[in-house]
Design an enzyme around this catalytic site. Structure first.
Site, PDB file in Angstrom:
ATOM      1  N   ASN A 277      34.547  13.382  20.772  1.00  0.00           N
ATOM      2  CA  ASN A 277      34.340  14.345  21.854  1.00  0.00           C
ATOM      3  C   ASN A 277      34.296  15.783  21.343  1.00  0.00           C
ATOM      4  OD1 ASN A 277      37.398  13.415  21.750  1.00  0.00           O
ATOM      5  ND2 ASN A 277      37.372  15.578  22.285  1.00  0.00           N
ATOM      6  N   ASP A 322      35.834  14.167  27.275  1.00  0.00           N
ATOM      7  CA  ASP A 322      36.463  13.356  26.220  1.00  0.00           C
ATOM      8  C   ASP A 322      35.753  12.011  26.084  1.00  0.00           C
ATOM      9  OD1 ASP A 322      38.210  12.646  24.187  1.00  0.00           O
ATOM     10  OD2 ASP A 322      39.763  11.929  25.550  1.00  0.00           O
ATOM     11  N   LYS A 349      33.338   5.301  25.601  1.00  0.00           N
ATOM     12  CA  LYS A 349      34.194   5.675  26.731  1.00  0.00           C
ATOM     13  C   LYS A 349      33.408   5.922  28.009  1.00  0.00           C
ATOM     14  CE  LYS A 349      38.128   8.015  24.519  1.00  0.00           C
ATOM     15  NZ  LYS A 349      38.798   9.344  24.511  1.00  0.00           N
ATOM     16  N   ASN A 412      38.446   1.933  24.984  1.00  0.00           N
ATOM     17  CA  ASN A 412      38.941   2.912  24.024  1.00  0.00           C
ATOM     18  C   ASN A 412      38.847   2.349  22.604  1.00  0.00           C
ATOM     19  OD1 ASN A 412      40.848   4.985  22.759  1.00  0.00           O
ATOM     20  ND2 ASN A 412      40.676   5.711  24.864  1.00  0.00           N
ATOM     21  N   CYS A 631      53.774  19.889  25.500  1.00  0.00           N
ATOM     22  CA  CYS A 631      54.766  18.801  25.477  1.00  0.00           C
ATOM     23  C   CYS A 631      54.229  17.484  26.015  1.00  0.00           C
ATOM     24  CB  CYS A 631      56.004  19.180  26.303  1.00  0.00           C
ATOM     25  SG  CYS A 631      56.524  20.903  26.130  1.00  0.00           S
ATOM     26  N   CYS A 634      52.981  14.047  24.272  1.00  0.00           N
ATOM     27  CA  CYS A 634      53.926  13.077  23.688  1.00  0.00           C
ATOM     28  C   CYS A 634      55.002  12.639  24.682  1.00  0.00           C
ATOM     29  CB  CYS A 634      54.614  13.660  22.461  1.00  0.00           C
ATOM     30  SG  CYS A 634      53.505  13.872  21.064  1.00  0.00           S
TER      31      CYS A 634
HETATM   32 CA    CA Z   1      39.525  12.555  22.268  1.00  0.00          CA
END
Ligand code: CA
Length: 706
Positions: A277, A322, A349, A412, A631, A634
């Site tokens: 992407n 993406d 995707k 994916n 943040c 994750c």
């Molecule tokens: Ca990506």
């Protein structure tokens, strides 16, 4: 006995002894270029990532079949020390298995018993995890000429002696001042080790590099997107590609990382790479909202000796969602309209299944394999998707576009499989949408951030139970058997979770897949009937493989949840996979009699009551923005961990300013993967993040979802 017959018998006996001798003590990792080209005939082995250069992930072994399946049981298992995601395809060469795990560690095992021969830890610095969009995973090693090759999360390519696991050479493949990572498996073609990288969520320029397998010296590098046009272009094709870009893309990196798929046709001598992407996703920021932005989201054919460009096919021009084309590519010969066509198949995707002529990259057919709403189809003349205008969310800065599919894609990285016997492609499908909202405030100099130009806070589930149930029930996974000639489904099996395992098909007329809910199952390859399953205790993302030793066929698979969904999906992944996450390597055979230890103790619900609320609405809103930039990738959207990384809402540290700062600003837990953010976050942003997490700790999540 006539003399000639006696000599014949003696020759036979000698040949037999030699064969036994070779089998008893094969040269380690004796994988030549010729053996790789003919990997399909080497039916006892799994010599390269997709088993063959065509990446079919189909095995001619058939000892395990519908008649013997009920006796297929665990032969051995190996516990892994990490709790992070497992995505690797093991390689098996003449009885030895080579496999990588989270943090780019490598293990060699006796493939018949699971007994460890050696282990290698490249000592990836824990804080490098901050650059990984989607967990500290690794998808496998390559084996060639006595060496095992591993790409490490922090950008190194290392050649190990296959007998001892000792490094032979090591080379740095990236500029460490940029947030590159390696999670993909190298391939070896014509004596060269090929490796790309990831980082297009963080701000990088994609490329693939070829290194001499013997020495580690760089042979060539192919960039997938143009660099700063005020500097000389690396080659003529980059100059052409640059005409499809606008704005100051190079300051953002541009993206186009080659983070996973490759395939090779030895007859055509073409290497195919899948390109990722844009960086950032939001094309308005990246390229003024203009141009096709070559070679984002493309399949590119290169000469493996030189890296010279031959052709490309772009699946998503001007990519903004993406929508990578890094997904698994399979080479096959299909009978289409009475002709044998050499095709390349991909389910990227964006939701369309593509069949291309792999000689020239021309589109043969494309139809959607999952429900889609961003385009109405693919124009067969131009090969371009017919877009819905509202899908370009960046043109509507105050609005949302809920796209099917979203950044998880309709498919994916989890590999699919192609059975040449039945002519079906088995795809681990994701049916899920995502609300895209532009983040117009994005800047190029934001480091350690998930810098996509999209607001991830928009993906937090609504509080209203009915509304959240509606979102959750519209997301699920499928094992989809796809007829690539008719471009339609042959059968499908629905899974409750979206993030299931890669796929294997065999001449035993079986399809194997693990699931997010914690089992591995076998299906009738023609009909989709579930014929066998065994519990795996934890979720399976990795693809199974098969091999044979001394006449016994094995099915092996890595177990362990994580990756993009395990880390980022927050409430969406709650309650969808068994906890605690217990990564392992499992191998099954007919008559196996190993047992997994009883289910580990289920984690008790956190009992910490949250600290007093702090800050006003403005501060919490600022914390929301900063949390989702730095943040959330994750620790989960909405500050809800899916269960792989710590759930910050239940952390004692959020009530203790000094402890919070020690971890977040100073990085006292960096060796465990929590980098220091003191140089990228201001004090007030850090406090705002703490206020946001505390606020979210008061957010009720229905009992049945935990
Ligand atoms: Ca990506």
């Amino acid at each position: 006995m006539k003399l000639s017959k006696a000599i014949g018998a003696l020759a036979c006996a000698l040949y037999f002894l030699a064969a036994v001798g070779i089998r008893a003590q094969p040269a380690p990792a004796n994988v030549s270029g010729d053996r790789l080209v003919h990997a399909d005939d080497d039916k006892n082995n799994w010599l390269t990532h997709g088993r063959t250069y065509g990446e079919e992930r189909f095995s001619p072994l058939d000892q395990i079949n519908p008649a013997s399946l009920d006796r297929l049981n665990l032969a051995w298992h190996a516990d892994l020390e990490t709790e992070r995601g497992q995505e690797a395809t093991p390689i098996v060469v003449d009885g030895v298995m080579y496999v990588s795990t989270a943090w780019s560690k490598v293990f060699a095992l006796d493939a018949a018993t699971g007994k460890q021969r050696w282990a290698y830890d490249p000592q990836v610095p824990g804080e490098w995890a901050v650059h990984a969009c989607c967990d500290v995973v690794n998808r496998g090693v390559a084996v060639y000429d006595g060496k095992v090759f591993i790409g490490t999360l922090d950008g190194r390519l290392i050649a190990l002696d296959s007998s001892t696991g000792t490094p032979v050479w090591e080379t740095l493949t990236i500029d460490r001042s940029y947030p590159y990572t390696i999670t993909g498996a190298p391939r070896v073609v014509k004596g060269k080790v090929l490796i790309g990288n990831g980082g297009a969520e963080m701000g990088v320029r994609g490329y693939i590099t070829a290194y001499d397998a013997a020495t580690g010296k760089q042979v060539w590098r192919f960039y997938t997107v143009p660099g700063d046009p005020s500097k000389p272009f690396e080659n003529p094709i980059m100059e052409i590609a640059a005409k499809t870009w606008s704005g100051q893309w190079w300051k953002f990196g541009g993206g186009g990382t080659v983070w996973d798929s490759m395939a090779y046709d030895s007859e055509l001598d073409l290497l195919y790479i899948g390109v990722g992407n844009g960086s950032p996703w939001n094309q308005k920021i990246r390229s003024d909202g203009k141009g096709d932005n070559l070679f984002l989201s493309s399949i590119v054919a290169l000469r493996p000796d030189t890296g010279e460009y031959v052709w490309h096919y772009q699946t998503t021009p001007g990519e903004s969602w993406d929508f990578t084309a890094t997904q698994h590519m399979i080479l096959a010969d299909l009978q289409i309209d009475g002709q044998t066509r050499k095709v390349l198949m991909q389910a990227p995707k964006n939701g369309f299944f593509y069949v291309l002529d792999r000689k020239n990259g021309k589109l043969i057919s494309a139809e959607n394999y999952v429900p889609i709403n961003w385009a109405t189809g693919v124009d067969k003349q131009t090969g371009r998707p017919i877009e819905e205008p509202q899908a370009r969310f960046a043109n509507n800065p105050n609005g949302l576009f809920v796209s099917m599919p979203g950044p998880t894609g309709g498919h994916n990285w989890q590999p699919m499989s192609f059975s040449p016997r039945l002519g079906l492609v088995y795809i681990p499908v994701v049916v899920s949408g995502f609300p895209y909202a532009a983040d117009a405030s994005m800047t190029a100099d934001r480091s350690q951030a998930f810098n996509a130009g999209v607001q991830f806070g928009a993906a937090v589930l609504p509080t209203d139970k009915k509304a959240r149930d509606a979102v959750k029930s519209s997301s699920f996974g499928e094992l989809l058997a796809w007829d690539p000639i008719r471009q339609k489904a042959a059968w499908s099996v629905r899974h409750p979770g979206i993030w299931n395992g890669g796929v294997l098909s065999t001449a035993g007329n079986l399809v194997f897949q693990g699931t997010q809910s914690g089992e591995i199952a076998a299906y009738d390859a023609a009909a989709g009937t579930k014929l066998w399953s065994r519990p795996t205790q934890s979720a399976v993302m990795a693809p199974p493989i098969t091999y044979a030793i001394d006449g016994e066929q094995y099915i092996a698979v890595l177990v362990g949840f994580g990756g993009a969904i395990g880390l980022t999906a927050g409430e969406m992944s709650l309650g969808t996979f068994p906890k605690p996450n217990k990564p392992r390597l499992l191998a099954f055979k007919i008559g196996g009699n190993d047992k997994l230890s009883p289910d580990a103790v289920v984690m008790t619900a956190p009992s910490n009551s949250p600290p007093p609320k702090m800050g006003d609405e403005k501060m919490i809103s600022m914390g929301n923005d900063a949390y989702h930039l730095y943040c959330g990738m994750c620790h989960g959207v909405g500050a809800v961990s899916g269960g792989v990384t710590p759930d910050l809402r239940h952390s004692k540290m959020i009530g203790d300013l000094d402890a919070f700062n020690a971890v977040v600003r100073e990085g006292v837990l960096s060796s465990r993967g929590m980098a220091a953010f003191g140089t990228v976050l201001t004090d007030s942003q850090t406090e705002a993040i703490r206020a946001y997490i505390i606020d979210r700790a008061y957010h009720p999540i229905p009992e049945d979802e935990n």
